[in-house]
Design a protein around this motif. Structure first.
Motif, mmCIF file in Angstrom:
data_model
loop_
_atom_site.group_PDB
_atom_site.id
_atom_site.type_symbol
_atom_site.label_atom_id
_atom_site.label_comp_id
_atom_site.label_asym_id
_atom_site.label_seq_id
_atom_site.Cartn_x
_atom_site.Cartn_y
_atom_site.Cartn_z
ATOM 1 N N TYR A 26 14.658 6.112 7.275
ATOM 2 C CA TYR A 26 15.662 5.994 6.224
ATOM 3 C C TYR A 26 15.388 6.963 5.073
ATOM 4 O O TYR A 26 14.298 7.523 4.970
ATOM 5 C CB TYR A 26 15.713 4.568 5.691
ATOM 6 C CG TYR A 26 14.552 4.178 4.783
ATOM 7 C CD1 TYR A 26 14.678 4.232 3.401
ATOM 8 C CD2 TYR A 26 13.338 3.755 5.316
ATOM 9 C CE1 TYR A 26 13.620 3.876 2.571
ATOM 10 C CE2 TYR A 26 12.282 3.400 4.488
ATOM 11 C CZ TYR A 26 12.422 3.467 3.124
ATOM 12 O OH TYR A 26 11.377 3.123 2.310
ATOM 13 N N GLY A 35 2.705 5.976 -4.536
ATOM 14 C CA GLY A 35 2.290 6.233 -3.154
ATOM 15 C C GLY A 35 0.919 5.660 -2.866
ATOM 16 O O GLY A 35 0.405 4.815 -3.611
ATOM 17 N N LEU A 36 0.327 6.118 -1.777
ATOM 18 C CA LEU A 36 -0.972 5.610 -1.339
ATOM 19 C C LEU A 36 -2.081 5.933 -2.341
ATOM 20 O O LEU A 36 -2.983 5.127 -2.559
ATOM 21 C CB LEU A 36 -1.329 6.231 0.017
ATOM 22 C CG LEU A 36 -0.549 5.690 1.220
ATOM 23 C CD1 LEU A 36 -0.606 6.672 2.374
ATOM 24 C CD2 LEU A 36 -1.112 4.349 1.649
ATOM 25 N N ILE A 64 9.621 4.936 -2.017
ATOM 26 C CA ILE A 64 8.258 4.861 -1.475
ATOM 27 C C ILE A 64 7.722 6.246 -1.097
ATOM 28 O O ILE A 64 8.385 7.004 -0.402
ATOM 29 C CB ILE A 64 8.245 3.908 -0.258
ATOM 30 C CG1 ILE A 64 8.404 2.457 -0.761
ATOM 31 C CG2 ILE A 64 6.966 4.065 0.555
ATOM 32 C CD1 ILE A 64 8.652 1.448 0.336
ATOM 33 N N GLY A 65 6.521 6.550 -1.591
ATOM 34 C CA GLY A 65 6.008 7.908 -1.453
ATOM 35 C C GLY A 65 5.013 8.110 -0.329
ATOM 36 O O GLY A 65 4.882 9.212 0.191
ATOM 37 N N GLY A 66 4.273 7.026 0.065
ATOM 38 C CA GLY A 66 3.208 7.237 1.055
ATOM 39 C C GLY A 66 2.279 8.333 0.571
ATOM 40 O O GLY A 66 1.857 8.339 -0.586
ATOM 41 N N ASP A 67 1.951 9.285 1.444
ATOM 42 C CA ASP A 67 1.075 10.391 1.014
ATOM 43 C C ASP A 67 1.828 11.718 0.966
ATOM 44 O O ASP A 67 1.241 12.790 1.052
ATOM 45 C CB ASP A 67 -0.159 10.492 1.924
ATOM 46 C CG ASP A 67 0.201 10.664 3.395
ATOM 47 O OD1 ASP A 67 1.408 10.774 3.722
ATOM 48 O OD2 ASP A 67 -0.725 10.686 4.226
ATOM 49 N N ASN A 112 -6.229 4.725 5.307
ATOM 50 C CA ASN A 112 -5.186 5.007 4.318
ATOM 51 C C ASN A 112 -5.738 5.185 2.904
ATOM 52 O O ASN A 112 -4.976 5.409 1.973
ATOM 53 C CB ASN A 112 -4.134 3.892 4.308
ATOM 54 C CG ASN A 112 -3.199 3.985 5.490
ATOM 55 O OD1 ASN A 112 -3.363 4.864 6.344
ATOM 56 N ND2 ASN A 112 -2.222 3.097 5.554
ATOM 57 N N VAL A 132 5.736 -2.263 5.439
ATOM 58 C CA VAL A 132 5.376 -1.980 4.047
ATOM 59 C C VAL A 132 6.123 -0.755 3.524
ATOM 60 O O VAL A 132 6.035 -0.434 2.346
ATOM 61 C CB VAL A 132 3.851 -1.791 3.853
ATOM 62 C CG1 VAL A 132 3.144 -3.102 4.055
ATOM 63 C CG2 VAL A 132 3.299 -0.713 4.757
ATOM 64 N N GLY A 133 6.859 -0.092 4.409
ATOM 65 C CA GLY A 133 7.689 1.024 3.971
ATOM 66 C C GLY A 133 9.160 0.677 3.944
ATOM 67 O O GLY A 133 10.013 1.552 3.786
ATOM 68 N N GLU A 171 0.812 -1.220 0.000
ATOM 69 C CA GLU A 171 0.000 0.000 0.000
ATOM 70 C C GLU A 171 0.845 1.270 0.000
ATOM 71 O O GLU A 171 0.410 2.304 -0.491
ATOM 72 C CB GLU A 171 -0.919 0.014 1.219
ATOM 73 C CG GLU A 171 -0.144 0.035 2.531
ATOM 74 C CD GLU A 171 -1.046 0.257 3.733
ATOM 75 O OE1 GLU A 171 -2.119 -0.353 3.782
ATOM 76 O OE2 GLU A 171 -0.670 1.056 4.597
ATOM 77 N N SER A 172 2.054 1.183 0.524
ATOM 78 C CA SER A 172 2.922 2.352 0.600
ATOM 79 C C SER A 172 3.254 2.915 -0.774
ATOM 80 O O SER A 172 3.715 4.044 -0.897
ATOM 81 C CB SER A 172 4.210 1.980 1.320
ATOM 82 O OG SER A 172 4.763 0.812 0.730
ATOM 83 N N PRO A 219 -5.455 10.075 2.384
ATOM 84 C CA PRO A 219 -4.751 10.571 1.195
ATOM 85 C C PRO A 219 -5.695 11.240 0.187
ATOM 86 O O PRO A 219 -5.323 12.213 -0.455
ATOM 87 C CB PRO A 219 -4.124 9.307 0.576
ATOM 88 C CG PRO A 219 -4.060 8.328 1.673
ATOM 89 C CD PRO A 219 -5.180 8.649 2.619
ATOM 90 N N TYR A 227 7.088 7.927 5.578
ATOM 91 C CA TYR A 227 6.399 6.645 5.687
ATOM 92 C C TYR A 227 7.473 5.634 6.098
ATOM 93 O O TYR A 227 7.851 4.778 5.328
ATOM 94 C CB TYR A 227 5.797 6.286 4.328
ATOM 95 C CG TYR A 227 4.704 5.255 4.379
ATOM 96 C CD1 TYR A 227 3.373 5.643 4.330
ATOM 97 C CD2 TYR A 227 5.009 3.908 4.488
ATOM 98 C CE1 TYR A 227 2.373 4.701 4.369
ATOM 99 C CE2 TYR A 227 3.998 2.968 4.525
ATOM 100 C CZ TYR A 227 2.690 3.372 4.455
ATOM 101 O OH TYR A 227 1.700 2.431 4.490
ATOM 102 N N ILE A 228 8.009 5.836 7.318
ATOM 103 C CA ILE A 228 9.230 5.192 7.774
ATOM 104 C C ILE A 228 10.402 5.774 6.980
ATOM 105 O O ILE A 228 11.402 6.169 7.532
ATOM 106 C CB ILE A 228 9.196 3.663 7.681
ATOM 107 C CG1 ILE A 228 7.935 3.176 8.403
ATOM 108 C CG2 ILE A 228 10.430 3.029 8.320
ATOM 109 C CD1 ILE A 228 7.531 1.792 8.026
ATOM 110 N N CYS A 229 10.189 5.855 5.637
ATOM 111 C CA CYS A 229 11.166 6.542 4.817
ATOM 112 C C CYS A 229 11.010 8.047 4.988
ATOM 113 O O CYS A 229 9.910 8.554 5.163
ATOM 114 C CB CYS A 229 10.959 6.204 3.351
ATOM 115 S SG CYS A 229 9.285 6.412 2.785
#
Lengths: 266, 311
Positions: free
Chosen positions: B239, A84-85, B184-187, B104, A70-71, A55-56, B108, B26-28
């Motif tokens: 990270y 991204g999401l 990884i982008g997340g939001d 989630n 997931v990240g 999902e990330s 977003p 997003y952790i990142c």
């Protein structure tokens, strides 16, 4: 007929149960731990064309170590797409492209509803849990939801304390009434004791197979609702030799899956 | 006046008590250097948001900087539940924050609506669950259910979010604020663009010419950006792809420390309040754990093929 070694641990069996629910070509949203393991076992055995995403924002990752979230950065190099999401959850899941979603629940009820928000009263909780994250949209929109849970009278419930993620909600017709997409919903609950399927008429979870080392009676006793038993109930097929080989030699050579034993998956 | 400044200046100028902040990561690429500075400056009464919050949000809550949290999730990942988050909700320590809970998907989408200037956006999740039965500070404005004017189906609408300020950490930016990110982008992209203004924290400042060599990586254009801070190691213990890995040992240290109020305070004194800035933090890290531990986190090199934009 594949050989069945006997030196497996329960989390490995559960991962195999998950893998067997995945068909070749399925689009799968995976998390970490069991789901990632299960989806990858499928990919390395009977479902080489399964398409995995996190999902990330990651599609078709090629991690060189088991991802711990997931990240996780190991999901980045080698993936086919990273966004991204909005792309993975907003476009692919909400757009109706996801066949299989995996969810774990702190509490799961007989209709496959999941609680990851709070144990006890919402306003005055005994335990505050993380919340929905991607669970609610996955449970709402994936065609087939596989639920991982611990099998005891506390983790399984007649009714969840708080419904974070919809299973069949109040039973037959509920998902349709709320306008969730047709042909979606939970498929199985995979526990450390058994695999529960969902009755097509009552939408209630029933006993499909019990794991080696337990029995129908024990599983019924550990389930807090009046658990129905399938006419053809039988023992769960243990991990096949090829499944264990994939897990131990390719996916998880350090056998990090063992941490689930300390979390009660025995 | 230029936008490049220290984190101290950026936070002093642009973060104010009572503001609504989007904090990317997003952790990142967690903007930890910025978060530590916010806490050193004792900012209060903040409303914070992001999908999948982690140790950084837990720390802000534990430090008492947060009043409201528009949330989807908060945990310490492999280290389990957020200790400060639990203490706040379960015991009111240091105070009980107010939560408005989404998912989630919906959050977003709300940020995307904010970024696009739309008033609200339909989402397909949350129906039938208790997420629609709990309303906090957003009250009746948390969501609306309508019959679609197009086909009459039941449709959930959620409001656009427009944070006062977004704080993001990226790999590189130029001095004008063009912020470039990969991995990884997340939001992060929608969150940054939903905000009225953006603080960009970056691993390295690069020239406008460098940005122009691969402009597809830019997620926020300079006109939205009010401050650019070069902050190497700025996302640790999270990270940054291409720079350093997640520091799991430090994650464990935070979890063990934050198990108790006293442990959390000791941790904060050692790593936040008693530290001047990110450079001092990195120095302290090396003194405490050795250069080897620091070096071990550094990413190797695995360059992609350069892309050509020629025509």
């Amino acid at each position: 007929m594949s050989a069945h070694p006997t030196d497996y641990i329960k989390p490995e069996l559960m991962a195999c149960c998950g893998a067997r629910e995945i068909s070749d070509g399925d689009v799968v949203i995976v998390g970490t731990g069991f789901p990632a393991m299960a989806a990858n076992i499928a990919k390395y055995t009977h479902a080489p064309n399964a398409a995995l995403m996190q999902e990330s924002g990651v599609y078709d990752a090629r991690p060189l170590r088991p991802a711990l979230s997931v990240g996780d950065p190991c999901l980045n190099p080698g993936a086919a797409m990273i966004a991204g999401l909005v792309e993975v959850i907003g476009m692919f899941l909400q757009g109706g492209w996801v066949d299989v979603g995996f969810l774990a629940g702190s509490q799961v009820d007989k209709y496959g509803n999941i609680n990851t928000t709070v144990i006890g009263d919402y306003k005055n909780p005994k335990s505050r849990l993380p919340g929905s994250g991607g669970a609610n949209p996955i449970g709402s929109l994936a065609k087939k939801v596989l639920i991982i849970a611990l099998h005891d009278r506390r983790r399984l419930a007649e009714r969840v304390d708080f419904m974070t993620t919809p299973g069949y909600i109040d039973g037959p017709g509920s998902r349709e009434k709320w306008g969730l997409p047709p042909q979606t919903g939970p498929k199985v609950i995979i526990t450390n004791k058994a695999v529960l399927g969902f009755d097509t008429l009552t939408k209630e979870a029933y006993l499909q197979t019990y794991h080696p080392g337990t029995s129908v009676d024990e599983v019924v006793k550990l389930t807090p609702w009046d658990l129905k038993v399938a006419d053809d109930v039988h023992e769960t097929e243990p991990p096949r030799e090829e499944e264990l080989k994939v897990m131990r030699e390719i996916l998880d050579p350090h056998r990090m899956i063992r941490i689930y034993e300390s979390r009660g998956y025995v | 006046m230029g936008k490049v400044m220290s984190m101290k200046e950026a936070i002093e100028r642009h973060v104010h008590n009572g503001q609504f902040l989007f904090i990317g990561g997003y952790i990142c690429r967690t903007p930890f250097a910025a978060i530590h500075e916010i806490l050193r400056q004792k900012k209060k009464d903040l409303t914070i948001t992001r999908s999948n919050a982690a140790d950084d949000f837990d720390m802000m809550i534990g430090a008492g900087a947060v009043s409201r949290f528009i949330s989807t999730f908060l945990s310490l990942g492999v280290y389990g539940l957020g200790r400060c988050y639990r203490r706040s909700i379960e015991k009111g320590i240091p105070h009980r924050i107010e939560l408005e809970e989404y998912t989630n998907l919906s959050l977003p989408m709300m940020l995307m609506a904010g970024a696009m200037g739309m008033p609200f956006v339909p989402v397909k999740d949350m129906v039938g669950t208790d997420l629609l039965n709990i309303k906090s500070f957003m009250g009746e404005g948390k969501y609306k259910i309508i019959e679609s004017p197009f086909d009459g189906t039941r449709t959930v609408l959620v409001p656009a979010l427009k944070p006062d300020l977004a704080i993001i950490h990226v790999q590189q930016a130029d001095k004008h604020g063009n912020a470039q990110m990969w991995g990884i982008g997340g939001d992060c992209k929608v969150g940054a663009n939903a905000a009225k203004k953006v603080i960009v924290s970056c691993e390295r400042l690069v020239s406008r010419e460098t940005v122009g060599k691969d402009p597809s990586r830019t997620i926020v254009p300079d006109f939205k950006v009010v401050a650019v801070v070069e902050e190497p190691f700025g996302a640790h213990p999270g990270y940054t792809p291409g720079f350093y890995d997640v520091d799991f040992a430090f994650g464990s240290l935070y979890q063990k420390s934050s198990d108790t109020v006293q442990g959390f305070e000791n941790f904060m004194n050692e790593w936040v309040y008693g530290i001047a800035d990110r450079t001092a933090y990195t120095q302290h890290y090396i003194e405490r754990f050795g250069y080897g531990a620091f070096k071990k986190l550094q990413a190797g090199f695995d360059y992609g093929y350069p892309v050509s934009y020629a025509y």
